[in-house]
Design a protein around this motif. Structure first.
Motif, PDB file in Angstrom:
ATOM      1  N   LYS A   3      82.019   5.288  31.032  1.00 45.93           N
ATOM      2  CA  LYS A   3      82.580   4.684  32.048  1.00 45.93           C
ATOM      3  C   LYS A   3      82.988   3.255  32.060  1.00 45.93           C
ATOM      4  O   LYS A   3      83.981   2.723  32.823  1.00 45.93           O
ATOM      5  CB  LYS A   3      81.530   4.666  33.194  1.00 45.93           C
ATOM      6  N   LYS A 218      70.290 -10.864  35.143  1.00 41.67           N
ATOM      7  CA  LYS A 218      69.885 -10.583  36.417  1.00 41.67           C
ATOM      8  C   LYS A 218      69.941 -11.990  37.282  1.00 41.67           C
ATOM      9  O   LYS A 218      70.632 -11.890  38.334  1.00 41.67           O
ATOM     10  CB  LYS A 218      68.469  -9.946  36.722  1.00 41.67           C
ATOM     11  N   TRP A 229      76.445  -5.556  33.498  1.00 48.36           N
ATOM     12  CA  TRP A 229      76.009  -4.182  33.854  1.00 48.36           C
ATOM     13  C   TRP A 229      74.538  -4.236  33.466  1.00 48.36           C
ATOM     14  O   TRP A 229      74.467  -3.557  32.421  1.00 48.36           O
ATOM     15  CB  TRP A 229      76.829  -3.455  32.903  1.00 48.36           C
ATOM     16  N   ASP A 231      71.024  -2.629  35.598  1.00 48.72           N
ATOM     17  CA  ASP A 231      70.683  -1.927  36.818  1.00 48.72           C
ATOM     18  C   ASP A 231      71.768  -1.328  37.523  1.00 48.72           C
ATOM     19  O   ASP A 231      71.823  -1.431  38.604  1.00 48.72           O
ATOM     20  CB  ASP A 231      69.674  -2.709  37.546  1.00 48.72           C
ATOM     21  N   ASP A 232      72.899  -1.076  36.676  1.00 48.09           N
ATOM     22  CA  ASP A 232      74.167  -0.966  37.634  1.00 48.09           C
ATOM     23  C   ASP A 232      74.166   0.693  37.419  1.00 48.09           C
ATOM     24  O   ASP A 232      74.608   1.393  36.405  1.00 48.09           O
ATOM     25  CB  ASP A 232      75.225  -1.407  36.924  1.00 48.09           C
ATOM     26  N   PRO A 233      74.227   1.602  38.613  1.00 47.80           N
ATOM     27  CA  PRO A 233      74.230   3.087  38.558  1.00 47.80           C
ATOM     28  C   PRO A 233      75.689   3.504  38.180  1.00 47.80           C
ATOM     29  O   PRO A 233      75.663   4.606  37.645  1.00 47.80           O
ATOM     30  CB  PRO A 233      73.718   3.287  40.038  1.00 47.80           C
ATOM     31  N   GLU A 234      76.819   2.727  38.416  1.00 47.83           N
ATOM     32  CA  GLU A 234      77.956   3.377  38.027  1.00 47.83           C
ATOM     33  C   GLU A 234      78.259   3.080  36.512  1.00 47.83           C
ATOM     34  O   GLU A 234      78.765   4.016  36.025  1.00 47.83           O
ATOM     35  CB  GLU A 234      78.992   2.396  39.109  1.00 47.83           C
ATOM     36  N   GLY A 236      76.256   1.768  34.231  1.00 49.05           N
ATOM     37  CA  GLY A 236      75.280   1.877  33.370  1.00 49.05           C
ATOM     38  C   GLY A 236      74.366   0.634  33.331  1.00 49.05           C
ATOM     39  O   GLY A 236      74.968  -0.458  33.924  1.00 49.05           O
ATOM     40  N   SER A 237      73.628   0.497  32.301  1.00 48.53           N
ATOM     41  CA  SER A 237      72.692  -0.745  32.357  1.00 48.53           C
ATOM     42  C   SER A 237      72.492  -1.066  30.982  1.00 48.53           C
ATOM     43  O   SER A 237      72.307  -0.373  30.017  1.00 48.53           O
ATOM     44  CB  SER A 237      71.418  -0.608  32.914  1.00 48.53           C
ATOM     45  N   GLU A 239      70.491  -2.078  27.749  1.00 50.64           N
ATOM     46  CA  GLU A 239      69.278  -1.416  27.356  1.00 50.64           C
ATOM     47  C   GLU A 239      68.728  -2.310  26.388  1.00 50.64           C
ATOM     48  O   GLU A 239      67.559  -2.656  26.360  1.00 50.64           O
ATOM     49  CB  GLU A 239      69.163  -0.173  27.114  1.00 50.64           C
TER      50      GLU A 239
END
Length: 286
Positions: A3, A218, A229, A231-234, A236-237, A239
């Motif tokens: 994405k 954050k 990016w 905690d972004d559902p579109e 990804g996050s 890690e």
């Protein structure tokens, strides 16, 4: 990551070209636009119609050589040189690739390895550029394509303890992606510093750094300072960093964790860097 690459392609698809050409450029970007920038080795030259200026010379950076002459723990003739330069300007095609060269390290094996790395990297970038240009010119002879590569080096830190070199690559196709490779050298020992070597044996430095980085991302997002990016559902996050994550030690002796363009944020964020406060890692640092 898929994405994120799609987001990147949307930015450069504003290029004024045919739909067929856009698809071809997208294919090229898929091959070259990931964070590792997978490069294909090839020795074939450009087509005869491409004007190429290839300068292979050993040009000393005089100001840098002067400042490095009296480095503690290192030879008095340590120098960072420009070993070679490859340049192309042909309508919409552009390349400017500079290869650094280090002389005078006490650790001659390391010196040879670094110089081989620098040269092999530059050669692979040149080979990938030449192959792509040849293919694009053959497939779209009547289209003007804006495609460029810029690669070189920047001295990030040069003091009595640390020499940090940033080898960067900017790949431009309408928009641009940027990757980096950092080399941080301890001047006292003449050795290459790794991220792991900064910390005590067995220390979980990855988790400690991850905790700080996520919190800082954050914080900046909430303050509208950035769009990381996390905690972004579109998209990804974020890690975790890698154990060999890009980094360098800055002039103040602080650890700086580095990311490539599009790795953890949109292109507008550039290549994000995070200076790690000393109190975050004091208990686990050597």
């Amino acid at each position: 990551m898929k994405k994120k690459l799609e987001f990147m392609k949307e930015e450069y698809m504003r290029l004024n070209a045919s739909e067929e050409l856009k698809a071809r450029v997208a294919e090229t970007m898929n091959k070259q636009g990931n964070k590792h920038f997978t490069l294909r080795r090839r020795t074939a030259g450009l087509a005869a119609c491409i004007a190429v200026l290839l300068i292979v010379s050993l040009n000393v950076s005089q100001s840098l050589a002067a400042t490095m002459a009296d480095m503690p723990g290192m030879s008095g003739i340590v120098r960072v040189l420009t070993f070679g330069r490859y340049a192309v300007e042909d309508k919409g095609f552009h390349a400017d690739i500079v290869t650094p060269h280090i002389e005078g390290l006490l650790d001659k094996e390391l010196e040879e390895k670094l110089n081989n790395d620098f040269k092999e990297y530059a050669d692979s970038v040149i080979a990938a550029f030449e192959k792509d240009v040849k293919e694009l010119k053959e497939e779209f002879p009547d289209s003007e394509i804006h495609y460029g590569i810029d690669s070189g080096y920047e001295i990030r830190t040069d003091n009595d303890k640390i020499l940090a070199i940033d080898i960067y690559l900017v790949n431009t196709v309408g928009s641009s992606s940027t990757t980096h490779k950092f080399y941080t050298i301890d001047k006292a020992s003449g050795k290459l510093i790794t991220l792991k070597s900064l910390f005590k044996d067995g220390a979980d430095y990855v988790s400690v750094l991850n905790s700080y980085l996520v919190g800082e991302m954050k914080r900046q997002n909430e303050a509208d300072l950035n769009m990381f990016w996390v905690d972004d559902p579109e998209m990804g996050s974020f890690e975790s960093i890698r154990q060999d994550q890009n980094f360098y030690i800055n002039e103040d002796g602080l650890l700086v964790i580095c990311f490539d363009k599009y790795e953890i944020a949109p292109g507008a964020s550039g290549s994000p860097e995070f200076v790690i406060p000393e109190d975050i890692i004091r208990d686990i640092r050597k």
